[in-house]
Write a protein that holds these residues in place. Structure first.
Motif, mmCIF file in Angstrom:
data_model
loop_
_atom_site.group_PDB
_atom_site.id
_atom_site.type_symbol
_atom_site.label_atom_id
_atom_site.label_comp_id
_atom_site.label_asym_id
_atom_site.label_seq_id
_atom_site.Cartn_x
_atom_site.Cartn_y
_atom_site.Cartn_z
ATOM 1 N N SER A 112 14.002 12.655 -8.540
ATOM 2 C CA SER A 112 14.234 11.761 -7.407
ATOM 3 C C SER A 112 13.091 10.777 -7.220
ATOM 4 N N TYR A 113 12.121 10.813 -8.148
ATOM 5 C CA TYR A 113 10.950 9.955 -8.007
ATOM 6 C C TYR A 113 11.340 8.483 -8.090
ATOM 7 N N ASP A 114 10.692 7.665 -7.299
ATOM 8 C CA ASP A 114 10.962 6.230 -7.291
ATOM 9 C C ASP A 114 10.214 5.574 -8.456
ATOM 10 N N TRP A 115 10.926 5.265 -9.511
ATOM 11 C CA TRP A 115 10.286 4.698 -10.701
ATOM 12 C C TRP A 115 9.862 3.247 -10.521
ATOM 13 N N ASN A 116 10.164 2.672 -9.376
ATOM 14 C CA ASN A 116 9.637 1.351 -9.092
ATOM 15 C C ASN A 116 8.153 1.409 -8.716
ATOM 16 N N GLU A 117 7.678 2.617 -8.397
ATOM 17 C CA GLU A 117 6.262 2.798 -8.127
ATOM 18 C C GLU A 117 5.492 2.748 -9.442
ATOM 19 N N LEU A 118 4.211 2.421 -9.358
ATOM 20 C CA LEU A 118 3.368 2.355 -10.555
ATOM 21 C C LEU A 118 3.306 3.705 -11.238
ATOM 22 N N LEU A 119 2.965 4.715 -10.469
ATOM 23 C CA LEU A 119 2.838 6.071 -11.013
ATOM 24 C C LEU A 119 3.424 7.058 -10.019
ATOM 25 N N GLY B 135 -10.335 7.364 -15.836
ATOM 26 C CA GLY B 135 -11.192 6.653 -14.897
ATOM 27 C C GLY B 135 -10.650 5.309 -14.469
ATOM 28 N N GLY B 136 -10.160 4.534 -15.417
ATOM 29 C CA GLY B 136 -9.610 3.228 -15.083
ATOM 30 C C GLY B 136 -8.369 3.333 -14.221
ATOM 31 N N THR B 137 -7.531 4.321 -14.517
ATOM 32 C CA THR B 137 -6.306 4.527 -13.737
ATOM 33 C C THR B 137 -6.644 4.955 -12.315
ATOM 34 N N LEU B 138 -7.633 5.818 -12.155
ATOM 35 C CA LEU B 138 -8.049 6.237 -10.817
ATOM 36 C C LEU B 138 -8.541 5.048 -10.000
ATOM 37 N N LEU B 139 -9.325 4.173 -10.623
ATOM 38 C CA LEU B 139 -9.818 2.985 -9.927
ATOM 39 C C LEU B 139 -8.667 2.072 -9.528
ATOM 40 N N LEU B 140 -7.706 1.923 -10.421
ATOM 41 C CA LEU B 140 -6.539 1.090 -10.127
ATOM 42 C C LEU B 140 -5.731 1.674 -8.968
ATOM 43 N N LEU B 141 -5.494 2.979 -9.027
ATOM 44 C CA LEU B 141 -4.714 3.620 -7.969
ATOM 45 C C LEU B 141 -5.430 3.536 -6.622
ATOM 46 N N ARG B 142 -6.738 3.724 -6.640
ATOM 47 C CA ARG B 142 -7.497 3.605 -5.395
ATOM 48 C C ARG B 142 -7.338 2.204 -4.804
ATOM 49 N N SER B 143 -7.367 1.189 -5.668
ATOM 50 C CA SER B 143 -7.245 -0.193 -5.182
ATOM 51 C C SER B 143 -5.884 -0.456 -4.558
ATOM 52 N N LYS B 144 -4.899 0.356 -4.929
ATOM 53 C CA LYS B 144 -3.547 0.192 -4.393
ATOM 54 C C LYS B 144 -3.284 1.119 -3.206
ATOM 55 N N MET C 175 0.839 -1.198 0.000
ATOM 56 C CA MET C 175 0.000 0.000 0.000
ATOM 57 C C MET C 175 0.878 1.255 0.000
ATOM 58 N N THR C 176 0.276 2.373 -0.416
ATOM 59 C CA THR C 176 1.032 3.615 -0.528
ATOM 60 C C THR C 176 0.240 4.757 0.096
ATOM 61 N N ASN C 177 0.934 5.802 0.451
ATOM 62 C CA ASN C 177 0.244 6.982 0.977
ATOM 63 C C ASN C 177 0.310 8.144 0.001
ATOM 64 N N LYS C 178 0.582 7.863 -1.271
ATOM 65 C CA LYS C 178 0.675 8.941 -2.260
ATOM 66 C C LYS C 178 -0.705 9.526 -2.550
ATOM 67 N N THR C 179 -0.698 10.810 -2.883
ATOM 68 C CA THR C 179 -1.934 11.554 -3.111
ATOM 69 C C THR C 179 -2.024 11.957 -4.577
ATOM 70 N N VAL C 180 -3.204 11.757 -5.149
ATOM 71 C CA VAL C 180 -3.454 12.011 -6.568
ATOM 72 C C VAL C 180 -4.534 13.083 -6.693
ATOM 73 N N LEU C 181 -4.378 13.961 -7.685
ATOM 74 C CA LEU C 181 -5.419 14.937 -8.010
ATOM 75 C C LEU C 181 -5.671 14.898 -9.508
ATOM 76 N N VAL C 182 -6.923 14.706 -9.903
ATOM 77 C CA VAL C 182 -7.303 14.828 -11.306
ATOM 78 C C VAL C 182 -8.014 16.160 -11.469
ATOM 79 N N VAL C 183 -7.495 16.984 -12.386
ATOM 80 C CA VAL C 183 -8.055 18.306 -12.669
ATOM 81 C C VAL C 183 -8.944 18.187 -13.900
ATOM 82 N N THR C 184 -10.217 18.576 -13.769
ATOM 83 C CA THR C 184 -11.148 18.414 -14.878
ATOM 84 C C THR C 184 -11.866 19.718 -15.192
ATOM 85 N N PRO C 185 -11.909 20.096 -16.464
ATOM 86 C CA PRO C 185 -12.715 21.254 -16.841
ATOM 87 C C PRO C 185 -14.199 21.016 -16.550
ATOM 88 N N HIS C 186 -14.671 19.791 -16.816
ATOM 89 C CA HIS C 186 -16.086 19.449 -16.617
ATOM 90 C C HIS C 186 -16.198 18.073 -15.962
#
Length: 232
Positions: free
Chosen positions: A225-232, A21-30, A1-12
């Motif tokens: 310095s990002y850890d590229w072993n992480e998914l995203l 959408g699929g990536t957000l669901l995947l990231l949430r599952s992780k 599990m990870t404690n990374k934080t994601v933000l999706v910026v959407t005009p609408h």
């Protein structure tokens, strides 16, 4: 599990599902903490019916519940009026959201989408990804939006050039199901925002990276310095 934080910026509302959408669901599952910034809203003062405003609010509530967003920030710009707001005001609003959420990963609409709302929000968001002002951002990526990214026919504009792919094979059905919540934004094929086209684009992107279905992104910048072993 990870404690990374994601933000999706959407005009609408619906851009988050179409674009990642699929990536957000995947990231949430992780275990990623996922958040949603919505730039525009519909208002009765701008000609929308009370029923339309209520329907849009209910769609946002239902979609937010499906993704289990930690926070949903609505900055309240009238839809299709983004180009009447100064860039400095847009940057200020988005900057406040960034400093509140402190995302490590940001998903941004592609800057050459045909819709002026998309272009204005993308440009303002890019201004909020400078590492020396927002050091918590480790990675910023453009997403593609059906009927916006692919409809720009300006031969002088840079085209969407994906270089990161995320396998969403296990999440495509749920992505399509969530998109169906937006009853006024989805229609039957050959309408661009149709279930068939959403699936077709996912299969195309999957064929480009060796998976059954994928979403594609263009990397704007990443912390060295990002850890590229992480998914995203």
């Amino acid at each position: 599990m990870t404690n990374k934080t994601v933000l999706v910026v959407t005009p609408h509302p619906d851009d988050e599902t179409l674009g990642c959408g699929g990536t957000l669901l995947l990231l949430r599952s992780k275990g990623y903490n996922i958040n949603w910034l919505i730039a525009t809203d519909v208002f009765e003062d701008y000609g929308f019916s009370k029923e339309k405003v209520q329907s849009r609010n209910e769609e946002i509530r239902l979609v937010s519940d499906r993704y289990n967003f930690e926070k949903v920030i609505r900055i309240g710009i009238p839809t299709s009026k983004v180009d009447t707001v100064s860039k400095s005001e847009l940057v200020d609003k988005i900057s406040c959201a960034f400093n509140e959420i402190k995302p490590n990963i940001v998903f941004i609409p592609f800057y050459n989408d045909v819709h002026t709302d998309h272009r204005a929000i993308a440009e303002a968001t890019i201004s909020c990804t400078k590492w020396f002002r927002y050091p918590f951002i480790e990675k910023a990526l453009y997403y593609e939006t059906i009927s916006e990214t692919d409809f720009n026919i300006d031969s002088t504009a840079s085209k969407f050039n994906p270089n990161i792919y995320v396998d969403i094979s296990n999440y495509l059905d749920e992505k399509v199901s969530i998109m169906n919540i937006y009853t006024s934004e989805i229609d039957e094929f050959p309408f661009p925002r149709s279930c068939k086209v959403i699936r077709s684009l996912a299969y195309l992107r999957g064929s480009q990276c060796g998976s059954e279905a994928a979403e594609a992104f263009e990397l704007l910048r990443a912390n060295i310095s990002y850890d590229w072993n992480e998914l995203l």
